[in-house]
Enzyme design. Structure first.
Site, PDB file in Angstrom:
ATOM      1  N   TYR A   1       0.830  -1.205   0.000  1.00 54.62           N
ATOM      2  CA  TYR A   1       0.000   0.000   0.000  1.00 54.62           C
ATOM      3  C   TYR A   1       0.858   1.246   0.000  1.00 54.62           C
ATOM      4  O   TYR A   1       2.074   1.184   0.199  1.00 54.62           O
ATOM      5  CB  TYR A   1      -0.937  -0.001   1.213  1.00 54.62           C
ATOM      6  CG  TYR A   1      -0.269   0.338   2.540  1.00 54.62           C
ATOM      7  CD1 TYR A   1       0.557  -0.579   3.181  1.00 54.62           C
ATOM      8  CD2 TYR A   1      -0.467   1.576   3.144  1.00 54.62           C
ATOM      9  CE1 TYR A   1       1.155  -0.271   4.395  1.00 54.62           C
ATOM     10  CE2 TYR A   1       0.126   1.886   4.364  1.00 54.62           C
ATOM     11  CZ  TYR A   1       0.933   0.955   4.983  1.00 54.62           C
ATOM     12  OH  TYR A   1       1.536   1.266   6.174  1.00 54.62           O
TER      13      TYR A   1
ATOM     14  N   LYS B   1       6.521  -1.880   1.835  1.00 54.60           N
ATOM     15  CA  LYS B   1       5.330  -1.306   2.478  1.00 54.60           C
ATOM     16  C   LYS B   1       4.172  -2.293   2.360  1.00 54.60           C
ATOM     17  O   LYS B   1       3.226  -2.104   1.580  1.00 54.60           O
ATOM     18  CB  LYS B   1       4.995   0.066   1.887  1.00 54.60           C
ATOM     19  CG  LYS B   1       4.153   0.916   2.835  1.00 54.60           C
ATOM     20  CD  LYS B   1       4.222   2.372   2.477  1.00 54.60           C
ATOM     21  CE  LYS B   1       3.250   3.240   3.256  1.00 54.60           C
ATOM     22  NZ  LYS B   1       3.376   3.188   4.702  1.00 54.60           N
TER      23      LYS B   1
ATOM     24  N   GLU C   1      12.213   2.604  14.049  1.00 54.98           N
ATOM     25  CA  GLU C   1      11.270   3.651  13.622  1.00 54.98           C
ATOM     26  C   GLU C   1      10.023   3.519  14.461  1.00 54.98           C
ATOM     27  O   GLU C   1       9.975   2.704  15.390  1.00 54.98           O
ATOM     28  CB  GLU C   1      10.953   3.492  12.125  1.00 54.98           C
ATOM     29  CG  GLU C   1      10.336   2.158  11.769  1.00 54.98           C
ATOM     30  CD  GLU C   1      10.070   1.965  10.278  1.00 54.98           C
ATOM     31  OE1 GLU C   1       9.946   2.948   9.535  1.00 54.98           O
ATOM     32  OE2 GLU C   1       9.985   0.784   9.865  1.00 54.98           O
TER      33      GLU C   1
ATOM     34  N   LEU D   1      11.145   1.490   6.908  1.00 52.01           N
ATOM     35  CA  LEU D   1      10.535   1.928   5.659  1.00 52.01           C
ATOM     36  C   LEU D   1      11.250   3.203   5.202  1.00 52.01           C
ATOM     37  O   LEU D   1      11.508   4.089   6.018  1.00 52.01           O
ATOM     38  CB  LEU D   1       9.049   2.228   5.873  1.00 52.01           C
ATOM     39  CG  LEU D   1       8.334   2.611   4.587  1.00 52.01           C
ATOM     40  CD1 LEU D   1       8.056   1.373   3.737  1.00 52.01           C
ATOM     41  CD2 LEU D   1       7.033   3.341   4.872  1.00 52.01           C
TER      42      LEU D   1
HETATM   43  N1  PDD Z   1       2.923   5.106   7.319  1.00 55.92           N
HETATM   44  N2  PDD Z   1       7.570   3.919   8.826  1.00 55.92           N
HETATM   45  C1  PDD Z   1       6.471   3.154   8.749  1.00 55.92           C
HETATM   46  C2  PDD Z   1       6.484   1.799   9.363  1.00 55.92           C
HETATM   47  C3  PDD Z   1       5.319   3.641   8.100  1.00 55.92           C
HETATM   48  O1  PDD Z   1       4.217   2.880   8.010  1.00 55.92           O
HETATM   49  C4  PDD Z   1       5.337   4.953   7.546  1.00 55.92           C
HETATM   50  C5  PDD Z   1       4.147   5.514   6.815  1.00 55.92           C
HETATM   51  C6  PDD Z   1       6.519   5.717   7.670  1.00 55.92           C
HETATM   52  C7  PDD Z   1       6.634   7.096   7.088  1.00 55.92           C
HETATM   53  O2  PDD Z   1       6.637   7.044   5.680  1.00 55.92           O
HETATM   54  P1  PDD Z   1       6.094   8.265   4.804  1.00 55.92           P
HETATM   55  O3  PDD Z   1       6.875   9.457   5.190  1.00 55.92           O
HETATM   56  O4  PDD Z   1       6.325   7.817   3.420  1.00 55.92           O
HETATM   57  O5  PDD Z   1       4.624   8.416   5.142  1.00 55.92           O
HETATM   58  C8  PDD Z   1       7.615   5.151   8.291  1.00 55.92           C
HETATM   59  C9  PDD Z   1       1.704   5.520   6.669  1.00 55.92           C
HETATM   60  C10 PDD Z   1       1.483   6.991   6.774  1.00 55.92           C
HETATM   61  C11 PDD Z   1       0.561   4.680   7.193  1.00 55.92           C
HETATM   62  O6  PDD Z   1       0.790   3.479   7.361  1.00 55.92           O
HETATM   63  O7  PDD Z   1      -0.537   5.197   7.418  1.00 55.92           O
END
Ligand code: PDD
Length: 282
Positions: free
Chosen positions: A33, A147, A180, A205
């Site tokens: 996703y 992801k 993270e 990620l």
């Molecule tokens: N999550 N780390 C993880 C495990 C994440 O699921 C996400 C993003 C990030 C930050 O990535 P980005 O800057 O590309 O949003 C880091 C999304 C927002 C979610 O699962 O809703």
């Protein structure tokens, strides 16, 4: 006004969106996703998000649901149809529908679902006062760079955070380093103004917000170190913050029971949040 979703080739009323009971996403979490922020009706960092989607699909050998221009069109069209100004676009691709069997089906078309949601970001109070995070062991798999929609450890971690009155849970690896958050990247700032975040690799990620902030920092001459940092280092940091598409840059003022930076968002974090806000408004 009805809200629309895009489901396997059709724009349908959101409440009527349906996928098959044997979709492999439903049975095996066999899918990936993306979450793309929308500001002022525009998708922010659309290409890096689509690049990361391609990466996740490629790593799992899931076929692309459609060509990039078509996907771009679908995302923009859904934002337009839903009159979305500020919020997020969610897209999910699964390996498709097949009779339940662990191995990949021989011929199957990947399934694409796209939805949008109004979301204004963290509350003004949270931005002003900073968020609290708890820390828990990182029990996820060894490919957190993908992801994947398989998010059980993340869901359980976020729930623990909420139950303990926190916004997020930071995940700690076997060596005592912060990887993270459950849905965010983790950052700290040292007293001599070095900004530290975990290096890219299988353990985290590759956040799109992380990448954009990194570019903004390079342009403004910030000192960035990409390396593991321990929980102890985080707790004694001058500042801490998290990044994600939904929170952008959010100050953290408490980790477990320890206050960070005297319990107030730090000046570097504030500046980086401002820089990020200016970037998404462009
Ligand atoms: N999550 N780390 C993880 C495990 C994440 O699921 C996400 C993003 C990030 C930050 O990535 P980005 O800057 O590309 O949003 C880091 C999304 C927002 C979610 O699962 O809703």
């Amino acid at each position: 006004m009805p809200r629309f979703a895009y489901v396997n080739g059709r724009y349908v009323a959101h409440r009527e969106g349906r996928v098959h009971i044997e979709d492999r996403g439903y049975q095996f979490a066999d899918g990936v996703y993306e979450v793309v922020p929308v500001f002022d009706g525009k998708l922010v960092d659309e290409e890096p998000h689509l690049d990361r989607l391609d990466y996740s699909l490629g790593e799992l050998k899931i076929a692309q649901p459609c060509a990039r221009p078509a996907l771009r069109f679908i995302c923009r069209e859904l934002v337009r149809r839903n009159c979305l100004r500020r919020g997020i676009l969610y897209m999910q691709v699964t390996r498709g529908v097949a009779s339940r069997d662990h191995k990949f089906p021989a011929t199957v078309k990947s399934a694409l679902v796209v939805t949008t949601k109004n979301y204004g970001g963290p509350t003004p109070r949270m931005i002003e006062e900073g968020a609290r995070v708890i820390t828990i062991p990182d029990i996820r798999w060894a490919r957190c760079d993908i992801k994947s929609i398989s998010l059980l450890p993340n869901v359980l971690g976020k729930q623990q955070a909420v139950e303990r009155g926190a916004f997020e849970a930071w995940l700690i690896d076997r060596n005592g380093n912060v990887t993270e958050g459950t849905s965010t990247n983790a950052w700290i700032v040292t007293s001599d103004k070095r900004v530290i975040t975990r290096q890219l690799g299988n353990a985290i990620l590759a956040g799109v917000t992380r990448a954009s902030l990194r570019k903004l920092m390079a342009d403004d001459g910030y000192k960035l170190e990409e390396r593991p940092f321990t929980l102890a280092e985080a707790k004694s940091a001058a500042e801490a913050f998290l990044t994600s598409s939904t929170s952008l840059v959010l100050p953290i003022t408490q980790i477990d029971d320890d206050r960070i930076g005297g319990g107030k968002p730090g000046p570097m974090t504030r500046k980086l949040r401002e820089a990020m806000l200016a970037y998404v408004a462009k």
